[in-house]
Design a protein around this motif. Structure first.
Motif, PDB file in Angstrom:
ATOM      1  N   GLY A 232       1.583   5.227 -20.722  1.00  0.00           N
ATOM      2  CA  GLY A 232       2.379   4.575 -19.698  1.00  0.00           C
ATOM      3  C   GLY A 232       1.583   4.224 -18.458  1.00  0.00           C
ATOM      4  O   GLY A 232       2.013   4.512 -17.345  1.00  0.00           O
ATOM      5  N   GLN A 233       0.420   3.575 -18.636  1.00  0.00           N
ATOM      6  CA  GLN A 233      -0.474   3.331 -17.507  1.00  0.00           C
ATOM      7  C   GLN A 233      -0.411   1.906 -16.958  1.00  0.00           C
ATOM      8  O   GLN A 233      -0.674   1.668 -15.785  1.00  0.00           O
ATOM      9  CB  GLN A 233      -1.911   3.646 -17.919  1.00  0.00           C
ATOM     10  N   GLY A 234      -0.090   0.927 -17.781  1.00  0.00           N
ATOM     11  CA  GLY A 234      -0.221  -0.467 -17.371  1.00  0.00           C
ATOM     12  C   GLY A 234       0.647  -0.856 -16.203  1.00  0.00           C
ATOM     13  O   GLY A 234       0.158  -1.350 -15.178  1.00  0.00           O
ATOM     14  N   LEU A 235       1.953  -0.670 -16.347  1.00  0.00           N
ATOM     15  CA  LEU A 235       2.882  -1.035 -15.271  1.00  0.00           C
ATOM     16  C   LEU A 235       2.566  -0.272 -13.997  1.00  0.00           C
ATOM     17  O   LEU A 235       2.596  -0.828 -12.886  1.00  0.00           O
ATOM     18  CB  LEU A 235       4.314  -0.780 -15.735  1.00  0.00           C
ATOM     19  N   ASN A 236       2.245   0.997 -14.126  1.00  0.00           N
ATOM     20  CA  ASN A 236       1.967   1.831 -12.963  1.00  0.00           C
ATOM     21  C   ASN A 236       0.704   1.379 -12.237  1.00  0.00           C
ATOM     22  O   ASN A 236       0.648   1.363 -11.005  1.00  0.00           O
ATOM     23  CB  ASN A 236       1.844   3.291 -13.393  1.00  0.00           C
ATOM     24  N   THR A 237      -0.313   1.009 -12.993  1.00  0.00           N
ATOM     25  CA  THR A 237      -1.540   0.527 -12.370  1.00  0.00           C
ATOM     26  C   THR A 237      -1.288  -0.777 -11.636  1.00  0.00           C
ATOM     27  O   THR A 237      -1.845  -1.019 -10.557  1.00  0.00           O
ATOM     28  CB  THR A 237      -2.642   0.356 -13.431  1.00  0.00           C
ATOM     29  N   GLY A 238      -0.419  -1.626 -12.190  1.00  0.00           N
ATOM     30  CA  GLY A 238      -0.068  -2.866 -11.509  1.00  0.00           C
ATOM     31  C   GLY A 238       0.664  -2.626 -10.204  1.00  0.00           C
ATOM     32  O   GLY A 238       0.387  -3.287  -9.184  1.00  0.00           O
ATOM     33  N   ILE A 239       1.611  -1.693 -10.211  1.00  0.00           N
ATOM     34  CA  ILE A 239       2.334  -1.360  -8.976  1.00  0.00           C
ATOM     35  C   ILE A 239       1.351  -0.909  -7.902  1.00  0.00           C
ATOM     36  O   ILE A 239       1.454  -1.290  -6.729  1.00  0.00           O
ATOM     37  CB  ILE A 239       3.384  -0.268  -9.260  1.00  0.00           C
ATOM     38  N   GLN A 240       0.363  -0.130  -8.318  1.00  0.00           N
ATOM     39  CA  GLN A 240      -0.579   0.395  -7.327  1.00  0.00           C
ATOM     40  C   GLN A 240      -1.647  -0.616  -6.919  1.00  0.00           C
ATOM     41  O   GLN A 240      -2.202  -0.532  -5.823  1.00  0.00           O
ATOM     42  CB  GLN A 240      -1.154   1.705  -7.848  1.00  0.00           C
ATOM     43  N   ASP A 241      -1.939  -1.599  -7.786  1.00  0.00           N
ATOM     44  CA  ASP A 241      -2.717  -2.757  -7.328  1.00  0.00           C
ATOM     45  C   ASP A 241      -2.014  -3.399  -6.136  1.00  0.00           C
ATOM     46  O   ASP A 241      -2.625  -3.680  -5.103  1.00  0.00           O
ATOM     47  CB  ASP A 241      -2.833  -3.806  -8.441  1.00  0.00           C
ATOM     48  N   ALA A 242      -0.734  -3.676  -6.329  1.00  0.00           N
ATOM     49  CA  ALA A 242       0.038  -4.363  -5.292  1.00  0.00           C
ATOM     50  C   ALA A 242       0.122  -3.542  -4.018  1.00  0.00           C
ATOM     51  O   ALA A 242       0.053  -4.083  -2.901  1.00  0.00           O
ATOM     52  CB  ALA A 242       1.442  -4.672  -5.813  1.00  0.00           C
ATOM     53  N   TYR A 243       0.249  -2.233  -4.160  1.00  0.00           N
ATOM     54  CA  TYR A 243       0.367  -1.337  -3.006  1.00  0.00           C
ATOM     55  C   TYR A 243      -0.940  -1.296  -2.225  1.00  0.00           C
ATOM     56  O   TYR A 243      -0.946  -1.211  -0.993  1.00  0.00           O
ATOM     57  CB  TYR A 243       0.741   0.041  -3.523  1.00  0.00           C
ATOM     58  N   ASN A 244      -2.061  -1.356  -2.935  1.00  0.00           N
ATOM     59  CA  ASN A 244      -3.368  -1.403  -2.279  1.00  0.00           C
ATOM     60  C   ASN A 244      -3.566  -2.736  -1.566  1.00  0.00           C
ATOM     61  O   ASN A 244      -4.094  -2.796  -0.449  1.00  0.00           O
ATOM     62  CB  ASN A 244      -4.468  -1.192  -3.320  1.00  0.00           C
ATOM     63  N   LEU A 245      -3.130  -3.810  -2.205  1.00  0.00           N
ATOM     64  CA  LEU A 245      -3.347  -5.150  -1.657  1.00  0.00           C
ATOM     65  C   LEU A 245      -2.396  -5.480  -0.515  1.00  0.00           C
ATOM     66  O   LEU A 245      -2.780  -6.185   0.429  1.00  0.00           O
ATOM     67  CB  LEU A 245      -3.188  -6.182  -2.782  1.00  0.00           C
ATOM     68  N   GLY A 246      -1.169  -4.966  -0.565  1.00  0.00           N
ATOM     69  CA  GLY A 246      -0.151  -5.378   0.400  1.00  0.00           C
ATOM     70  C   GLY A 246      -0.542  -5.122   1.842  1.00  0.00           C
ATOM     71  O   GLY A 246      -0.439  -6.023   2.701  1.00  0.00           O
ATOM     72  N   TRP A 247      -1.001  -3.918   2.144  1.00  0.00           N
ATOM     73  CA  TRP A 247      -1.305  -3.618   3.545  1.00  0.00           C
ATOM     74  C   TRP A 247      -2.540  -4.379   4.014  1.00  0.00           C
ATOM     75  O   TRP A 247      -2.650  -4.749   5.201  1.00  0.00           O
ATOM     76  CB  TRP A 247      -1.462  -2.118   3.758  1.00  0.00           C
ATOM     77  N   LYS A 248      -3.439  -4.655   3.086  1.00  0.00           N
ATOM     78  CA  LYS A 248      -4.653  -5.386   3.456  1.00  0.00           C
ATOM     79  C   LYS A 248      -4.346  -6.860   3.735  1.00  0.00           C
ATOM     80  O   LYS A 248      -4.829  -7.438   4.720  1.00  0.00           O
ATOM     81  CB  LYS A 248      -5.697  -5.233   2.353  1.00  0.00           C
ATOM     82  N   LEU A 249      -3.548  -7.478   2.876  1.00  0.00           N
ATOM     83  CA  LEU A 249      -3.130  -8.850   3.144  1.00  0.00           C
ATOM     84  C   LEU A 249      -2.357  -8.936   4.457  1.00  0.00           C
ATOM     85  O   LEU A 249      -2.552  -9.860   5.252  1.00  0.00           O
ATOM     86  CB  LEU A 249      -2.258  -9.367   1.999  1.00  0.00           C
ATOM     87  N   GLY A 250      -1.465  -7.957   4.667  1.00  0.00           N
ATOM     88  CA  GLY A 250      -0.690  -7.951   5.902  1.00  0.00           C
ATOM     89  C   GLY A 250      -1.579  -7.847   7.127  1.00  0.00           C
ATOM     90  O   GLY A 250      -1.383  -8.560   8.126  1.00  0.00           O
ATOM     91  N   ALA A 251      -2.589  -6.974   7.069  1.00  0.00           N
ATOM     92  CA  ALA A 251      -3.488  -6.791   8.209  1.00  0.00           C
ATOM     93  C   ALA A 251      -4.315  -8.051   8.462  1.00  0.00           C
ATOM     94  O   ALA A 251      -4.493  -8.471   9.616  1.00  0.00           O
ATOM     95  CB  ALA A 251      -4.398  -5.591   7.964  1.00  0.00           C
ATOM     96  N   VAL A 252      -4.812  -8.667   7.395  1.00  0.00           N
ATOM     97  CA  VAL A 252      -5.623  -9.876   7.561  1.00  0.00           C
ATOM     98  C   VAL A 252      -4.769 -11.022   8.107  1.00  0.00           C
ATOM     99  O   VAL A 252      -5.230 -11.795   8.965  1.00  0.00           O
ATOM    100  CB  VAL A 252      -6.293 -10.253   6.228  1.00  0.00           C
ATOM    101  N   CYS A 253      -3.542 -11.141   7.644  1.00  0.00           N
ATOM    102  CA  CYS A 253      -2.657 -12.189   8.181  1.00  0.00           C
ATOM    103  C   CYS A 253      -2.348 -11.962   9.660  1.00  0.00           C
ATOM    104  O   CYS A 253      -2.062 -12.913  10.391  1.00  0.00           O
ATOM    105  CB  CYS A 253      -1.365 -12.244   7.368  1.00  0.00           C
ATOM    106  N   GLU A 254      -2.429 -10.695  10.098  1.00  0.00           N
ATOM    107  CA  GLU A 254      -2.231 -10.371  11.521  1.00  0.00           C
ATOM    108  C   GLU A 254      -3.476 -10.621  12.352  1.00  0.00           C
ATOM    109  O   GLU A 254      -3.409 -10.680  13.569  1.00  0.00           O
ATOM    110  CB  GLU A 254      -1.850  -8.891  11.669  1.00  0.00           C
ATOM    111  N   GLY A 255      -4.648 -10.720  11.712  1.00  0.00           N
ATOM    112  CA  GLY A 255      -5.878 -10.944  12.451  1.00  0.00           C
ATOM    113  C   GLY A 255      -6.977  -9.941  12.205  1.00  0.00           C
ATOM    114  O   GLY A 255      -8.021  -9.980  12.869  1.00  0.00           O
ATOM    115  N   ALA A 256      -6.775  -9.002  11.249  1.00  0.00           N
ATOM    116  CA  ALA A 256      -7.846  -8.060  10.899  1.00  0.00           C
ATOM    117  C   ALA A 256      -8.994  -8.821  10.245  1.00  0.00           C
ATOM    118  O   ALA A 256      -8.807  -9.935   9.731  1.00  0.00           O
ATOM    119  CB  ALA A 256      -7.305  -6.991   9.943  1.00  0.00           C
ATOM    120  N   PRO A 257     -10.200  -8.257  10.226  1.00  0.00           N
ATOM    121  CA  PRO A 257     -11.339  -8.937   9.604  1.00  0.00           C
ATOM    122  C   PRO A 257     -11.050  -9.303   8.154  1.00  0.00           C
ATOM    123  O   PRO A 257     -10.545  -8.482   7.380  1.00  0.00           O
ATOM    124  CB  PRO A 257     -12.463  -7.901   9.697  1.00  0.00           C
TER     125      PRO A 257
END
Length: 515
Positions: free
Chosen positions: A304-329
């Protein structure tokens, strides 16, 4: 062609990965659209297991109660020879919650239910999924991505987005247009017929399986799907078998494999012919286009790894995209691939090993342990993991941040996970000499960082203080002395430093947040 629209993020694919990302972005105030070429929402059980780490993610996103309401722990296994029971056991041993791991037991939740819960959460944040909307082409430049969408029955639409995320599954159009490699193998002769249906004459207390008694290889399985009145039927196929996907095909194959003619299958809701694919990308990002979930890695169903790994891809990416859209490097987005690519490789190796154990019929091949729960996956040694102690403890920068029960100065119980919940960083300041640091970080960073001093019972308290009620916080973080621990928005430890001034924290934040 419709007039071009400009948004922050275009998400292609509305499965669990795309929906997790959309929820995370929306709660940060980042404008995004979620499209899916399917004409209707997915209705099958496919990825039906949510691991403990994913449950922690869903807690942070505000949907854990809804998930628990439609899910349940996996039932025990019962193996048969015809009608005779020959073995009983469990895939997951029952475990009680601990101070640092509040959700120790995986939950069974049919995938369509998980998606339904995430869509409901997205709606409360003002978002929705656009069905029957296909991405047919995109091109990027230094400032954004131009995408062409086709709506069923409508005119093509041009969309301008700062970033595009392909969460569009193993056959990802986004990945193919990028030209990203997808190395691995497809086992064309290793196939399984899967369907969600009703069964008369069988209890729902067990996951019922029929196996070859000599090799222990699965011949047929019927798993009661939590939160429904359906079973998931699994029937491995021989290399030369080409069955249809109709109810009569399922009934015939089940009767042949199980030796049972007394169980009636009916009400087929969803059916699929599954081929084993084991593949992953060589890149997660090309410029302003990123990949996540099955678009980046496809697994065997074992563990049961595939779906879970995808959820955590998104969780890792979400805050980074949000920060960059705000003006982070913008370089912050480089860390998405740097962190997630090694994790995907590790998890893919695990699911493949488990699959091979099942295929070979090894004893206890169905049992799952801590390695599948994803709590131990970490980013140690990565670009965002800074541990400034001379000797790091058992819990280090890059590790998952443990939970712990505490209370406020007024005596109100509160967990660390309660404190972490939301789109912010959290600074846990252990030690009586950290009050000034806590005040400085809170004053300068406002809603981006929540700084709290973690005090022992009996120590002086006041504003922005948590009392470590039974010492579980200090124990959980394996701290021998006083230290500052900065927890990222995705629940991983970014920084551990014994230097109690705010300078080290400020240096870290300058690389991951907007000025």
């Amino acid at each position: 062609m419709n007039q071009q629209e400009t948004i922050a993020v275009l998400i292609v694919g509305a499965g669990p990965t795309g929906l997790t990302l959309a929820v995370d972005l929306r709660r940060r105030g980042v404008a995004c659209r979620v499209i899916d070429k399917a004409p209707e929402f997915f209705s099958g059980s496919r990825g039906k297991g949510l691991q403990p780490r994913s449950l922690e993610v869903l807690d942070d996103l505000g949907v854990l109660d809804a998930i628990r309401a439609v899910g349940a722990p996996y039932p025990p296994l019962r193996a048969y020879a015809g009608e005779r029971v020959v073995w009983e056991g469990r895939m997951h041993e029952p475990r009680e919650p601990t101070p640092d791991v509040p959700y120790p037991v995986p939950l069974m939740v049919p995938q369509w239910r998980t998606e339904e819960v995430l869509r409901a959460r997205l709606a409360t944040l003002g978002g929705h999924v656009e069905l029957a909307t296909e991405l047919v082409h995109f091109e990027q430049d230094a400032d954004g991505v131009n995408a062409t969408l086709v709506h069923v029955g409508g005119a093509p639409e041009r969309v301008r987005a700062r970033y595009l995320v392909g969460a569009d599954g193993g056959r990802s159009h986004v990945r193919k247009q990028l030209g990203v490699g997808f190395e691995g193998e497809t086992h064309e002769t290793d196939r399984m017929l899967i369907g969600d249906l009703h069964v008369d004459g069988l209890d729902r207390d067990y996951w019922h399986v029929w196996s070859n008694l000599e090799t222990r290889a699965l011949k047929a399985g019927l798993c009661p799907l939590a939160g429904t009145d359906l079973f998931q039927l699994m029937v491995p196929l021989a290399p030369d078998e080409e069955p249809g996907l109709a109810l009569e095909d399922f009934q015939r194959l089940f009767n042949e494999r199980s030796g049972r003619a007394d169980l009636r299958l009916h009400g087929l809701r969803w059916a699929s012919l599954y081929r084993v694919n084991i593949r992953m990308v060589d890149r997660y990002r090309v410029g302003r286009v990123l990949l996540a979930g099955d678009a980046a890695h496809v697994h065997t169903p074992a563990g049961g790894q595939g779906l879970n790994t995808g959820i955590q891809d998104a969780y890792n990416l979400g805050w980074k995209l949000g920060a960059v859209c705000e003006g982070a490097p913008a370089t912050l987005l480089d860390t998405y691939e740097q962190e997630r690519l090694p994790v995907a490789a590790e998890v893919l190796g695990l699911s493949t090993r488990l699959y091979q154990k099942n295929l070979l019929g090894q004893r206890n091949g169905a049992q799952r342990g801590a390695e599948t729960e994803q709590l131990g996956l970490n980013y140690r040694g990565g670009p965002l993991a800074r541990d400034e102690r001379e000797a790091a403890g058992d819990v280090q920068a890059g590790d998952r941040a443990p939970d712990a029960p505490c209370h406020t100065a007024s005596g109100e119980p509160v967990r660390l996970f309660d404190v972490f919940r939301g789109p912010h960083f959290t600074l846990l300041a252990f030690g009586v000499a950290t009050a000034d640091t806590v005040a400085r970080i809170n004053a300068r960073h406002g809603s981006r960082v929540r700084a709290l001093r973690v005090a022992r019972p009996g120590e002086s308290s006041g504003e922005h203080v948590l009392i470590d009620t039974h010492g579980h916080a200090r124990t959980g973080y394996a701290l021998a002395g006083d230290a500052l621990v900065l927890v990222r928005p995705d629940g991983y430890i970014g920084l551990v430093t014994p230097h109690l001034s705010a300078d080290a924290v400020e240096r870290y934040l300058s690389s991951v947040t907007a000025p």
